[in-house]
Design a protein around this motif. Structure first.
Motif, PDB file in Angstrom:
ATOM      1  N   SER A 178      26.246  11.349 -63.949  1.00 59.39           N
ATOM      2  CA  SER A 178      26.702  12.012 -62.826  1.00 59.39           C
ATOM      3  C   SER A 178      25.851  13.766 -62.180  1.00 59.39           C
ATOM      4  CB  SER A 178      28.531  12.598 -63.259  1.00 59.39           C
ATOM      5  OG  SER A 178      29.025  13.900 -62.057  1.00 59.39           O
ATOM      6  N   ILE A 179      25.637  14.304 -63.067  1.00 53.48           N
ATOM      7  CA  ILE A 179      24.429  15.226 -62.918  1.00 53.48           C
ATOM      8  C   ILE A 179      23.611  15.073 -62.541  1.00 53.48           C
ATOM      9  CG2 ILE A 179      23.024  16.832 -64.522  1.00 53.48           C
ATOM     10  CD1 ILE A 179      25.000  17.159 -66.502  1.00 53.48           C
ATOM     11  N   ALA A 180      23.078  13.604 -62.428  1.00 48.86           N
ATOM     12  CA  ALA A 180      21.338  13.559 -61.870  1.00 48.86           C
ATOM     13  C   ALA A 180      21.633  12.961 -60.572  1.00 48.86           C
ATOM     14  CB  ALA A 180      20.785  11.950 -62.783  1.00 48.86           C
ATOM     15  N   ALA A 181      23.084  12.406 -60.556  1.00 45.36           N
ATOM     16  CA  ALA A 181      23.180  11.845 -58.956  1.00 45.36           C
ATOM     17  C   ALA A 181      23.662  13.086 -58.118  1.00 45.36           C
ATOM     18  CB  ALA A 181      24.282  11.525 -58.737  1.00 45.36           C
ATOM     19  N   THR A 182      24.089  14.610 -58.674  1.00 47.59           N
ATOM     20  CA  THR A 182      23.639  15.444 -58.275  1.00 47.59           C
ATOM     21  C   THR A 182      22.803  16.147 -57.483  1.00 47.59           C
ATOM     22  OG1 THR A 182      26.627  16.050 -59.367  1.00 47.59           O
ATOM     23  CG2 THR A 182      25.708  18.111 -58.307  1.00 47.59           C
ATOM     24  N   ALA A 183      21.990  16.501 -58.959  1.00 49.60           N
ATOM     25  CA  ALA A 183      21.091  17.522 -58.535  1.00 49.60           C
ATOM     26  C   ALA A 183      20.004  16.424 -57.673  1.00 49.60           C
ATOM     27  CB  ALA A 183      19.904  17.088 -60.406  1.00 49.60           C
ATOM     28  N   ALA A 184      19.931  14.642 -57.162  1.00 53.68           N
ATOM     29  CA  ALA A 184      19.696  14.450 -56.457  1.00 53.68           C
ATOM     30  C   ALA A 184      19.741  14.174 -55.670  1.00 53.68           C
ATOM     31  CB  ALA A 184      19.408  12.755 -56.832  1.00 53.68           C
ATOM     32  N   CYS A 185      21.207  14.571 -55.467  1.00 55.31           N
ATOM     33  CA  CYS A 185      21.828  15.050 -53.771  1.00 55.31           C
ATOM     34  C   CYS A 185      21.737  16.207 -53.159  1.00 55.31           C
ATOM     35  CB  CYS A 185      22.722  14.533 -54.019  1.00 55.31           C
ATOM     36  SG  CYS A 185      23.953  13.136 -53.770  1.00 55.31           S
ATOM     37  N   LEU A 186      21.600  17.589 -54.053  1.00 54.59           N
ATOM     38  CA  LEU A 186      21.526  18.727 -54.370  1.00 54.59           C
ATOM     39  C   LEU A 186      19.749  18.985 -53.987  1.00 54.59           C
ATOM     40  CD1 LEU A 186      23.131  20.402 -56.814  1.00 54.59           C
ATOM     41  CD2 LEU A 186      23.594  20.769 -54.494  1.00 54.59           C
ATOM     42  N   TRP A 187      19.017  18.066 -54.444  1.00 48.48           N
ATOM     43  CA  TRP A 187      18.102  18.704 -53.806  1.00 48.48           C
ATOM     44  C   TRP A 187      17.411  18.328 -52.977  1.00 48.48           C
ATOM     45  CZ3 TRP A 187      13.467  20.955 -56.338  1.00 48.48           C
ATOM     46  CH2 TRP A 187      12.239  20.643 -55.285  1.00 48.48           C
ATOM     47  N   TRP A 188      17.525  16.669 -52.518  1.00 49.92           N
ATOM     48  CA  TRP A 188      17.200  16.548 -51.127  1.00 49.92           C
ATOM     49  C   TRP A 188      18.478  17.195 -49.217  1.00 49.92           C
ATOM     50  CZ3 TRP A 188      13.992  12.910 -49.000  1.00 49.92           C
ATOM     51  CH2 TRP A 188      14.484  12.256 -47.760  1.00 49.92           C
ATOM     52  N   PHE A 189      19.214  17.060 -49.741  1.00 46.57           N
ATOM     53  CA  PHE A 189      20.252  18.284 -49.213  1.00 46.57           C
ATOM     54  C   PHE A 189      19.505  19.704 -48.864  1.00 46.57           C
ATOM     55  CE2 PHE A 189      23.215  14.934 -49.503  1.00 46.57           C
ATOM     56  CZ  PHE A 189      22.565  14.149 -48.220  1.00 46.57           C
ATOM     57  N   TYR A 190      19.394  20.682 -50.050  1.00 46.74           N
ATOM     58  CA  TYR A 190      19.262  21.922 -50.252  1.00 46.74           C
ATOM     59  C   TYR A 190      17.924  22.274 -50.796  1.00 46.74           C
ATOM     60  CZ  TYR A 190      24.326  21.759 -49.218  1.00 46.74           C
ATOM     61  OH  TYR A 190      25.566  21.016 -48.390  1.00 46.74           O
ATOM     62  N   TRP A 191      17.337  22.055 -50.843  1.00 40.93           N
ATOM     63  CA  TRP A 191      16.487  22.263 -52.053  1.00 40.93           C
ATOM     64  C   TRP A 191      15.177  21.933 -52.328  1.00 40.93           C
ATOM     65  CZ3 TRP A 191      16.033  25.841 -56.284  1.00 40.93           C
ATOM     66  CH2 TRP A 191      17.200  26.738 -56.311  1.00 40.93           C
ATOM     67  N   ARG A 192      15.223  21.081 -51.534  1.00 43.76           N
ATOM     68  CA  ARG A 192      13.378  20.079 -50.664  1.00 43.76           C
ATOM     69  C   ARG A 192      13.197  21.059 -49.827  1.00 43.76           C
ATOM     70  NH1 ARG A 192      13.963  16.769 -45.859  1.00 43.76           N
ATOM     71  NH2 ARG A 192      15.924  16.613 -45.885  1.00 43.76           N
ATOM     72  N   ARG A 193      11.088  20.503 -49.635  1.00 46.36           N
ATOM     73  CA  ARG A 193      10.544  22.027 -48.636  1.00 46.36           C
ATOM     74  C   ARG A 193      10.710  21.821 -47.161  1.00 46.36           C
ATOM     75  NH1 ARG A 193       8.387  24.871 -46.302  1.00 46.36           N
ATOM     76  NH2 ARG A 193       6.208  25.831 -46.076  1.00 46.36           N
ATOM     77  N   GLY A 194      11.187  21.025 -47.366  1.00 50.22           N
ATOM     78  CA  GLY A 194      12.153  20.885 -46.017  1.00 50.22           C
ATOM     79  C   GLY A 194      13.389  21.878 -45.036  1.00 50.22           C
ATOM     80  N   GLN A 195      13.811  22.005 -46.314  1.00 48.70           N
ATOM     81  CA  GLN A 195      15.327  22.442 -46.000  1.00 48.70           C
ATOM     82  C   GLN A 195      15.139  24.149 -46.439  1.00 48.70           C
ATOM     83  OE1 GLN A 195      18.417  21.126 -44.837  1.00 48.70           O
ATOM     84  NE2 GLN A 195      16.655  19.078 -44.865  1.00 48.70           N
ATOM     85  N   ARG A 196      14.520  24.274 -47.405  1.00 46.25           N
ATOM     86  CA  ARG A 196      14.008  25.776 -48.072  1.00 46.25           C
ATOM     87  C   ARG A 196      13.476  27.053 -47.401  1.00 46.25           C
ATOM     88  NH1 ARG A 196      11.406  23.262 -52.416  1.00 46.25           N
ATOM     89  NH2 ARG A 196       9.093  23.675 -51.982  1.00 46.25           N
ATOM     90  N   GLY A 197      12.583  26.372 -46.961  1.00 44.59           N
ATOM     91  CA  GLY A 197      11.566  26.778 -45.649  1.00 44.59           C
ATOM     92  C   GLY A 197      10.147  27.186 -45.910  1.00 44.59           C
ATOM     93  N   ARG A 198      10.583  27.052 -47.772  1.00 50.26           N
ATOM     94  CA  ARG A 198       9.007  28.118 -48.355  1.00 50.26           C
ATOM     95  C   ARG A 198       8.213  27.345 -49.351  1.00 50.26           C
ATOM     96  NH1 ARG A 198      12.009  33.611 -49.605  1.00 50.26           N
ATOM     97  NH2 ARG A 198      13.473  33.272 -46.970  1.00 50.26           N
ATOM     98  N   ASP A 199       6.926  27.968 -49.293  1.00 47.87           N
ATOM     99  CA  ASP A 199       7.241  27.027 -50.946  1.00 47.87           C
ATOM    100  C   ASP A 199       7.278  27.766 -52.204  1.00 47.87           C
ATOM    101  OD1 ASP A 199       5.269  24.892 -49.811  1.00 47.87           O
ATOM    102  OD2 ASP A 199       4.015  25.578 -49.220  1.00 47.87           O
ATOM    103  N   ARG A 200       6.629  29.153 -52.005  1.00 44.24           N
ATOM    104  CA  ARG A 200       7.346  29.277 -53.329  1.00 44.24           C
ATOM    105  C   ARG A 200       8.371  31.121 -53.346  1.00 44.24           C
ATOM    106  NH1 ARG A 200       4.262  28.514 -57.387  1.00 44.24           N
ATOM    107  NH2 ARG A 200       4.766  30.420 -58.495  1.00 44.24           N
ATOM    108  N   TYR A 201       9.298  31.846 -54.167  1.00 44.08           N
ATOM    109  CA  TYR A 201       9.836  32.802 -54.461  1.00 44.08           C
ATOM    110  C   TYR A 201       8.998  33.751 -55.362  1.00 44.08           C
ATOM    111  CZ  TYR A 201      11.798  30.992 -58.780  1.00 44.08           C
ATOM    112  OH  TYR A 201      12.183  31.403 -59.573  1.00 44.08           O
ATOM    113  N   THR A 202       9.466  35.595 -54.957  1.00 40.62           N
ATOM    114  CA  THR A 202       9.433  36.238 -55.326  1.00 40.62           C
ATOM    115  C   THR A 202      10.125  36.453 -56.634  1.00 40.62           C
ATOM    116  OG1 THR A 202       8.318  37.334 -53.504  1.00 40.62           O
ATOM    117  CG2 THR A 202       9.005  38.624 -55.124  1.00 40.62           C
TER     118      THR A 202
END
Length: 214
Positions: A178-202
């Motif tokens: 369940s956690i693995a599936a949730t993490a995969a969806c979270l990364w694809w929909f909200y966390w990947r480079r195309g969604q977050r808009g930047r490479d690094r944070y401060t």
């Protein structure tokens, strides 16, 4: 003065608090009026009362933890430990939110941890949506492992005839999946480079609580 205090106390109540009082009065009336048999009411109380006492204790513990700013310190340390790397931050936050859900229950993660993560996002100049969705989703999907993780687990616990350890062993594989599936969806929909808009944070400074002994 006393009247003002009573009025102020009443105003702090939310609509759902008043609704709970209405249901309580209706339930007591149903028992006294014979609509609900006394034996059935006693069985319901016998089953539910220990759960309510436990949940009340967990909420007190979670509230004290929040007042002591433990979540704030941990969240800022996670953001700093990841050192500007989004993938590292994502992994640490998944572990943090999952552990909070499993051991302090899903309400703690949804209600108390989410605002802390949003505040951490502001300090690190990170978009808030990825962190908010992470905590809200994992508040549900990471609540399988232990009887204390979810009220539904507690209600079913005395029917499945398993010890806490046996319950955890039985639910370990579904919880990991369940956690693995949730993490995969979270990364694809909200966390990947195309969604977050930047490479690094401060990386933010570590949060310093107002009352260290607390």
């Amino acid at each position: 003065m006393k009247r003002a205090g009573v009025i102020g106390w009443a105003r702090r109540w939310e609509p759902l608090d008043w609704l709970a009082v209405v249901f309580l009065i209706a339930g007591v009336g149903a028992v006294l009026g014979g609509l609900l048999p006394g034996a059935a009411a006693g069985e319901i109380v016998r089953r539910v009362l220990p759960l309510l006492i436990f949940l009340g204790s967990v909420f007190v513990l979670a509230e004290l933890t929040a007042r002591a700013e433990v979540f704030d310190v941990l969240a800022s340390r996670l953001a700093r430990r990841a050192a500007g790397n989004y993938l590292a931050l994502f992994g640490l936050c998944v572990v943090f939110a999952s552990a909070t859900t499993m051991f302090l229950n899903l309400d703690t993660t949804a209600v108390l941890l989410t605002p802390v993560m949003l505040a951490t996002a502001v300090k690190a100049d990170i978009p808030g949506t990825p962190l908010a969705m992470l905590t809200v989703w994992l508040a549900n999907t990471a609540s399988l492992l232990l009887p204390v993780s979810n009220l539904t687990n507690l209600l079913a616990y005395d029917r499945v005839r398993l010890s806490p350890a046996a319950f955890a062993i039985r639910m370990a594989a579904p919880q990991v999946a369940s956690i693995a599936a949730t993490a995969a969806c979270l990364w694809w929909f909200y966390w990947r480079r195309g969604q977050r808009g930047r490479d690094r944070y401060t990386a933010p400074e570590v949060h310093v609580p107002r009352d260290r002994p607390l």
